[in-house]
Design an enzyme around this catalytic site. Structure first.
Site, mmCIF file in Angstrom:
data_model
loop_
_atom_site.group_PDB
_atom_site.id
_atom_site.type_symbol
_atom_site.label_atom_id
_atom_site.label_comp_id
_atom_site.label_asym_id
_atom_site.label_seq_id
_atom_site.Cartn_x
_atom_site.Cartn_y
_atom_site.Cartn_z
ATOM 1 N N SER A 151 0.858 -1.188 0.000
ATOM 2 C CA SER A 151 0.000 0.000 0.000
ATOM 3 C C SER A 151 0.888 1.229 0.000
ATOM 4 O O SER A 151 2.035 1.184 0.467
ATOM 5 C CB SER A 151 -0.886 0.009 1.257
ATOM 6 O OG SER A 151 -1.558 1.252 1.395
ATOM 7 N N TYR A 167 -1.393 -0.982 10.431
ATOM 8 C CA TYR A 167 -1.558 -1.219 8.997
ATOM 9 C C TYR A 167 -0.374 -0.658 8.219
ATOM 10 O O TYR A 167 0.206 -1.349 7.374
ATOM 11 C CB TYR A 167 -2.863 -0.581 8.515
ATOM 12 C CG TYR A 167 -3.121 -0.766 7.038
ATOM 13 C CD1 TYR A 167 -3.598 -1.973 6.547
ATOM 14 C CD2 TYR A 167 -2.890 0.279 6.137
ATOM 15 C CE1 TYR A 167 -3.834 -2.147 5.192
ATOM 16 C CE2 TYR A 167 -3.128 0.108 4.778
ATOM 17 C CZ TYR A 167 -3.605 -1.105 4.314
ATOM 18 O OH TYR A 167 -3.825 -1.268 2.966
#
Length: 264
Positions: A151, A167
């Protein structure tokens, strides 16, 4: 050797792909890309009902698609997934590690159990499945493609209001994992690469996008929009096919330019 045509280089006929987190969102989009190029698809996620619907969607598009329900945060499920896929499909030429979790909390009060949940699925699960698939098929066959979904959150810090420490940390780890694994497994002709999506309207991101506002999120991108249902297809196929056979250990952001603005 006569150089192949571009159509031949991107053709995945005869290949088999296992895609985790494949029942919706980015995983299902990537399944369409690989299936449309000729690959047989094995989808996996935790929920059988979602998988059944996703497989039916792929089959209606003329794609050979099957499914196995498994929780890739659990080692025994992860290993069962690899073994059952090999038993049923006979091969795993392409592995897409996409299953993931997030958790929003301030760093100073982030629950340890939530940290562990994110890390177990987003990092440990990628390692276990990659190792098991490689030992069970790719290394003996001296061929394979592993695509890890990272990401842009793994490239930079976030605005304070996002509060996704675990995350972000996990996705930074995925990039390091990708680069190191590529270096080790190049001798087995296994290509390992990562995709760093930006803001897509997925179920995982929907709450954040809703709270911050879709227009505000899109405004961070020079292209002025969120990712859509086509935007991962091209890169996924490049990494998975012989068109990308000399690419390994790399990551590429698919984010409308957000990472350029943020200085990655």
């Amino acid at each position: 050797m006569t150089a192949r045509t571009i159509q031949q280089l991107f053709d995945l006929s005869g290949k088999t792909a296992l895609i985790t987190g494949g029942s919706r969102g980015l995983g299902l989009q990537m399944a369409h890309a690989l299936g449309e190029a000729g690959a047989k698809i094995m989808l996996s996620s935790r929920k059988a009902d979602d998988l059944e619907q996703a497989a039916a969607e792929l089959q209606s598009a003329g794609i050979d698609a099957r499914w196995i329900a498994a929780d890739c945060s659990k080692e025994e499920d992860t290993r069962r997934l690899a073994d059952e896929t090999l038993q049923r499909m006979g091969a795993i030429d392409i592995l897409v590690n996409n299953a993931g979790a997030s958790w929003g909390a301030p760093a100073e009060s982030h629950p340890v159990e939530a940290w562990d949940k994110v890390m177990n699925l987003n990092v440990r699960g990628y390692f276990i499945l990659s190792q098991h698939v490689a030992n069970g098929y790719m290394i003996p066959k001296k061929t394979g493609r592993i695509i890890n979904i990272a990401s842009i959150a793994g490239l930079n810090g976030n605005p304070p209001e996002m509060q996704t420490l675990a995350y972000n940390t996990s996705k930074t780890a995925v990039i390091g994992f990708t680069r190191t694994l590529a270096a080790e497994w190049g001798k087995y002709n296994i290509n390992v690469n990562a995709i760093c999506p930006g803001f897509f309207m997925t179920k995982m991101a929907a709450g954040l996008i809703k709270s911050l506002g879709e227009e505000k999120m899109a405004s961070h991108a020079p292209l002025g929009r969120l990712g859509d249902d086509e935007d991962l297809k091209g890169l996924t196929l490049l990494y998975a096919s012989d068109a990308g056979k000399h690419i390994t250990g790399q990551w590429l952001a698919v984010d409308g330019g957000v990472s350029v603005v943020l200085g990655a």
